[in-house]
Design a protein around this motif. Structure first.
Motif, PDB file in Angstrom:
ATOM      1  N   LEU A 143       0.721  -1.208   0.006  1.00  0.00           N
ATOM      2  CA  LEU A 143      -0.031   0.189  -0.042  1.00  0.00           C
ATOM      3  C   LEU A 143       0.761   1.158  -0.012  1.00  0.00           C
ATOM      4  O   LEU A 143       0.513   2.171  -0.548  1.00  0.00           O
ATOM      5  N   GLY A 166       0.437   3.568  -2.773  1.00  0.00           N
ATOM      6  CA  GLY A 166      -0.034   4.996  -2.718  1.00  0.00           C
ATOM      7  C   GLY A 166       0.800   5.944  -3.015  1.00  0.00           C
ATOM      8  O   GLY A 166       0.500   7.152  -3.513  1.00  0.00           O
ATOM      9  N   LEU A 205      -6.409  -6.244  -2.409  1.00  0.00           N
ATOM     10  CA  LEU A 205      -6.067  -5.020  -1.170  1.00  0.00           C
ATOM     11  C   LEU A 205      -6.120  -3.877  -2.025  1.00  0.00           C
ATOM     12  O   LEU A 205      -6.167  -2.618  -1.338  1.00  0.00           O
ATOM     13  N   GLU A 251     -10.707  -2.668   3.039  1.00  0.00           N
ATOM     14  CA  GLU A 251     -10.661  -1.203   3.643  1.00  0.00           C
ATOM     15  C   GLU A 251     -10.204  -1.107   4.952  1.00  0.00           C
ATOM     16  O   GLU A 251      -9.487  -0.136   5.559  1.00  0.00           O
ATOM     17  N   GLN A 262      -6.389  -1.347   5.012  1.00  0.00           N
ATOM     18  CA  GLN A 262      -5.852   0.067   4.454  1.00  0.00           C
ATOM     19  C   GLN A 262      -5.902   0.853   5.612  1.00  0.00           C
ATOM     20  O   GLN A 262      -5.027   1.835   5.709  1.00  0.00           O
ATOM     21  N   ARG A 263      -7.124   0.850   6.276  1.00  0.00           N
ATOM     22  CA  ARG A 263      -7.038   1.940   7.555  1.00  0.00           C
ATOM     23  C   ARG A 263      -6.081   1.446   8.546  1.00  0.00           C
ATOM     24  O   ARG A 263      -5.467   2.561   9.228  1.00  0.00           O
ATOM     25  N   GLU A 312      -2.827   2.801   7.404  1.00  0.00           N
ATOM     26  CA  GLU A 312      -2.802   4.250   7.542  1.00  0.00           C
ATOM     27  C   GLU A 312      -2.585   4.837   8.790  1.00  0.00           C
ATOM     28  O   GLU A 312      -1.683   5.749   9.159  1.00  0.00           O
TER      29      GLU A 312
END
Length: 555
Positions: free
Chosen positions: A49, A53, A89, A305, A308-309, A312
């Motif tokens: 990611l 990203g 993902l 999700e 991903q969170r 993050e």
């Protein structure tokens, strides 16, 4: 100022900003380069990611590349699983799928170039001798006796290596750098070795293979990667990375930047440990829901999700640190809370008979799927004289402050009626049947005379209940003894998986597909198992319990 501009820049973004402002690169190109020798795990998600990203943030390009330079451990199965995981993902690599093996010929040519320039040589030292000559962290290495070979002699040996004239371990090619370097990786590292192994993509075309530290920077250079983002254990390898791309002639050269790995507490992430758990039959394959492999998390019911969170909020750092597994659970709870349909499931069923309810009558109650998400609408739930309730919701001799069913006590059947327990019976096998009477005026769970009840229990209509198998999971690791034993085995928790049979679930689950998830009220979030569930025998995995006392450090 936009929200993106207001957000603080992490150290990787700051370095990329500087490179672009100085005109070093025209665009940003990143990659995720796993070796296909196992399935990906949660730690890889951070790298995937991050690289994806960064490329998206700078309107650049993201490459998916397999570092398949070691045919002894790599399989097509792992290639397929990795591609599936990355797509799931949400990292979109389009048609940008590459393999190190596509560049074997180019790597061979670059090695020839280094040999001709006197920057590499052939050596017949054994692996043990090479280690001995390399020295230690406190003592410099010694010159390899083979380093005096002429470029012509080393080049001929290299050709003979390719032609299969040497056995495994008989000859290697070493880069000529500096045997006295304080960085042990720069002490004439091996860049090619003999390995008579069939490769999953190139077959038996090659019997020599490049070493990772030589191959990886060349792959980046060929593909025009600008920023090679990798974890901190490669920091000491960066001088060698830079040496290779410089002497291979790549311009502009790709740049390696390191970041901290993601460590989760009390979980197994090492591929060799997971591989042994799989081979020993301790887990149900690489996608066992107790593992934190991406496939295992997906099968258990985690969403892209939520991961991903999680990535993050854990952020990008230069220092390694451990993250509580509860933080990952927090992320999936927050994601499913408004996403999932809430239904009733009785996992330890006993029968409840409402004696004063008309026999043969069934009514349909309209119940919201999710009170926090009205757009989901209502579902129709059958209600009749015979129901299933949880075994724990009835006590013949209740303890103090027990608020559920017991003789003489009144409770609310969730979204249905008030019922009062009148009696119970047990057969010779210990099966319990509870008898009750209902208040017909309390439909919907509210009494017209305003009386209150202290207990609310859920239920499933007996005649329309769906029989299901339910699997509940605890930590795979016995946390009291740590993750690993001294011999490298895993301290497995013998109670990490509990299987419940003949569970009763309301008919809202009929027609559900693999990965569909629901909240079983008062219990947790459950997902249809992708491997074992069938229409005739539905199987549900508990994703995560309903509540936790954990509060995230970041939000």
């Amino acid at each position: 100022m936009s929200e993106a501009e207001k957000k603080p820049r992490n150290f990787i973004e700051q370095e990329i900003d500087k490179d672009l402002s100085q005109g070093k690169y025209k665009e940003v190109v990143t990659r995720f380069p796993p070796e296909p020798n196992g399935y990906l795990h949660i730690g890889h998600a951070k790298s995937i990611l991050l690289n994806y990203g960064i490329a998206r943030e700078y309107n650049g390009t993201f490459h998916m590349r397999f570092d398949d330079t070691n045919p002894t451990k790599e399989k097509d199965e792992f290639v397929s699983s990795i591609l599936e995981d990355i797509r799931w993902l949400g990292a979109d690599f389009g048609d940008k799928v590459y393999f190190a093996s596509d560049y074997f010929e180019k790597m061979y040519e670059i090695c020839e170039k280094l040999i001709k320039e006197g920057k590499a040589y052939a050596s017949d030292l054994s692996a043990d001798e090479i280690r001995e000559y390399r020295g230690t962290l406190t003592e410099p290495g010694k010159e390899d006796p083979n380093s005096s070979r002429t470029p012509e002699e080393s080049l001929q040996i290299f050709h003979d290596m390719r032609d299969g004239k040497y056995k495994d371990g008989e000859m290697v090619i070493r880069a000529r750098i500096d045997m006295s370097s304080p960085n042990i990786n720069m002490r004439d590292p091996v860049i090619y070795r003999v390995a008579h192994k069939s490769h999953q993509r190139t077959g038996d075309k090659w019997c020599i293979y490049p070493m990772y530290d030589f191959a990886h920077p060349i792959e980046d250079g060929i593909e025009g990667i600008t920023h090679s983002l990798c974890t901190l254990e490669f920091e000491a390898h960066r001088p060698l990375y830079d040496w290779v791309v410089k002497n291979a002639g790549f311009n502009p050269p790709p740049r390696q930047i390191e970041f901290a790995k993601m460590y989760l507490t009390n979980v197994v992430t090492g591929k060799r440990y997971i591989k042994k758990l799989v081979e020993d039959g301790i887990v149900d394959g690489w996608d066992d829901p107790r593992l934190v492999s991406i496939a295992g998390l997906r099968r258990r019911g985690f969403t892209p999700e939520s991961i991903q969170r999680f990535v993050e909020i854990t952020g990008i750092s230069k220092s390694n640190s451990s993250i509580d597994y509860a933080e990952l659970e927090y992320c999936i709870r927050e994601d499913l809370k408004k996403r999932d349909r809430r239904i009733m499931a009785v996992l330890h069923p006993i029968r409840l008979i409402i004696d004063n309810y008309p026999e043969g009558r069934t009514e349909e109650l309209q119940i919201p799927y999710n009170v926090e998400n009205e757009e989901m609408g209502n579902r129709s739930v059958p209600f009749s004289r015979e129901l299933y309730i949880e075994d724990a919701d009835f006590e013949a001799e209740p303890p103090k402050k027990y608020r559920r069913l017991y003789p003489g006590n009144e409770v609310r059947l969730m979204n249905a009626y008030f019922v009062t327990c009148t009696s119970f019976e047990k057969d010779a096998d210990g099966n319990t049947v509870v008898h009750a009477e209902y208040d017909p005026e309390s439909r919907g769970g509210e009494s017209p005379d305003g009386r209150k009840v202290k207990g609310t229990i859920h239920w499933v209509n007996a005649a329309t209940a769906v029989d299901a198998e339910v699997r509940q999971f605890e930590n795979l690791v016995d946390e009291s003894r740590g993750v690993y034993n001294e011999d490298g085995t895993v301290n497995v928790n013998p109670d990490s998986r509990t299987v419940l049979y003949n569970c009763k679930i309301e008919p809202a689950v009929i027609g559900s597909k693999a990965y569909d998830s629901f909240q079983f009220v008062r219990d947790g979030y459950y997902c249809v198992d992708s491997k074992d569930s069938t229409p005739d025998h539905p199987v549900f995995n508990r994703v995560v319990s309903l509540k936790s006392s954990y509060k995230p450090a970041l939000s």
